[in-house]
Design an enzyme around this catalytic site. Sequence first.
Site, short mmCIF file in Angstrom:
data_model
loop_
_atom_site.label_atom_id
_atom_site.label_comp_id
_atom_site.label_asym_id
_atom_site.label_seq_id
_atom_site.Cartn_x
_atom_site.Cartn_y
_atom_site.Cartn_z
N LYS A 124 0.87 -1.18 0.00
CA LYS A 124 0.00 0.00 0.00
C LYS A 124 0.91 1.23 0.00
CE LYS A 124 -4.27 -1.66 0.55
NZ LYS A 124 -4.71 -2.17 1.84
N HIS A 127 1.71 7.08 2.46
CA HIS A 127 1.17 8.39 2.11
C HIS A 127 1.20 9.37 3.28
CE1 HIS A 127 -2.50 7.31 4.21
NE2 HIS A 127 -2.50 6.17 3.56
N HIS A 130 0.53 8.68 6.88
CA HIS A 130 1.49 7.98 7.74
C HIS A 130 2.52 8.92 8.35
CE1 HIS A 130 0.28 4.59 5.00
NE2 HIS A 130 0.02 4.10 6.19
N1 ARG Z 1 -1.10 -1.07 9.92
C1 ARG Z 1 -2.08 -0.42 10.73
C2 ARG Z 1 -2.77 0.68 9.93
O1 ARG Z 1 -2.21 1.18 8.98
C3 ARG Z 1 -1.50 0.20 11.96
C4 ARG Z 1 -0.93 -0.78 12.93
C5 ARG Z 1 -0.70 -0.16 14.26
N2 ARG Z 1 -0.10 -1.06 15.19
C6 ARG Z 1 -0.73 -2.04 15.82
N3 ARG Z 1 -0.06 -2.83 16.59
N4 ARG Z 1 -2.03 -2.23 15.68
O2 ARG Z 1 -3.87 1.06 10.29
#
Ligand code: ARG
Length: 561
Positions: A124, A127, A130
């Site tokens: 993905k 962007h 983030h």
């Molecule tokens: N990858 C997830 C997102 O983009 C965030 C993960 C955050 N960390 C976790 N341990 N849940 O929404």
Amino acid sequence: MDYKSYIAEKLNIEGATKEEITSLIVTPPDNSMGDYALPCFKFAKILRKPPVAIATELKNSFEIDDVIVKVTAVNGYLNFTVNRQGKASAVLKEILLKGEEYGSSTLGNGKTVCIDYSSINVAKPFHIGHLSTTVIGGALYKIYKKLGYNVVGINHLGDYGTQFGKLIYAYKEWGDREAVEKGRVKELMRLYVKYHDEAEKNPSMDDKAREYFKLIEQGDKECNELFKWFKELTLLDVDKVYKQLGITFDSYNGESFFNDKMGVVIDELQQSGLLVESEGAKIVNLEEYGMPPCLILRSDGASLYATRDLAAAYYRKKEYDFDKCLYVVAYQQNLHFKQFFKVLELLGKPWAKDMVHVAFGMVSLEDGTMSTRKGKVVFLEDVINKCCEKALSVINEKNPDLENKEETANAVGVGAVIFGALSSSRIKDIVFSYDKVLNFDGETGPYCQYTYARALSVLRKGGEIGLYDDNYALNDDEYNLLSLLAEYPEIIKQSAEKYEPSMITRYAVDVSEAFNKFYFDCKILGEEEGVKNFRLALTFATKTVIKNALSLLGIKAPEKM
Ligand code: ARG
């Protein structure tokens, strides 16, 4: 030297502890009445006397010394004046002696903090959404390190889900190895979008995609190789940006890493009777706590985001024995973290209280928010590059003969982006504006960098700093600047306590403003030796602290701008 506790120590107020008194002492914005003040109306109730009388009595019994040189009682306030010279000598000496280490402490020695941040999704785009998690997490990482903690930076990769089955389908159907190597995430996204367009016409594709995903989970060689490759390509893309932003991680264990580690959690949930069946799925009921149930297993037996987070928490506790585990994730996931932390608590984990969701607001661009679905994505890389280009054009215009123009422009552009993202308290939504973050006269990274370069230029012209007059009476500009510099160690501690890197950006701006006021109001170089040397020492201390503060945010301080 902590002046507030020093004063509190010397005051004797019935019914108030030293800590209470310390916390009540303030530094008035206008120090014409004194450098510290104690509002006495807070004691009126316990002492059953009017504040004015309390202030007068306290004043009469306070013994001044060579630290606190004057005390007055005005309108129920007790005002203290410090020995400015004494404070100046102590603070300057400490900063000059410690240099880059000024502000470090041993507070966190022997303690471990895990920070889950950036945590991107594989295949993905990386962007603008983030930006906050990446730079807030990155700053907290450096802040905790500075305080002596053992810090573990974790990029909890989003690398689990049927989308990877879809991607394998799309790649096998329409993909080309070379094009993917070259285009990386952009090409993978193209394939993903194509998959969705086609699947709309041909829904049976989804069954095949689910099958591919199952194959990944079951360890199928070909599918796993592709999956691993997608991951590597994604990381190659983001690493470039991480390098620019000065971000590092100690672990990239993402969601799929926990595929085979969820058993313990599920067993414990089962044994404790927390796991109940609901419409074929397995859930933990949280109604009692005013929350919807936490989904653990879907009816087809598949795990969920929360299941993997629970397994990851177990793993982190076992592997790192953290004192705190931070999750730097947008506030949209508030509920998820509340549920997941609650489940840990219900499981009887005493360390559930050490889990912290460091939530933050949304970032949008001035021209409207970005949306992944419609393909209107704003890549972080593009935002950073655009800032660097704009910085270069400012430099070309203002200082065309500067050496290392590109390098400086990159430091300024990146500094503008990071500083911009960390400028307001993290929970606030922000609208990212190129002009705003790059404004050299605003409360920005470039403004602090420019101030740093200005201080260095003064020091270059000033030459070696000789002995300064120890009895030199500081004026208000000098004293204000010096007092700010003295606060730095405390600011770092507070920003860690509140998980708030914006306290460091705010501080860097305050120091820069105080320095610029001093710079414009006070002559430095033409003064007699004793004064000149004092001012040069103050300038040296200022540049040390600005550079130090910027480095906590991952921002470089170019020597010339
Ligand atoms: N990858 C997830 C997102 O983009 C965030 C993960 C955050 N960390 C976790 N341990 N849940 O929404």
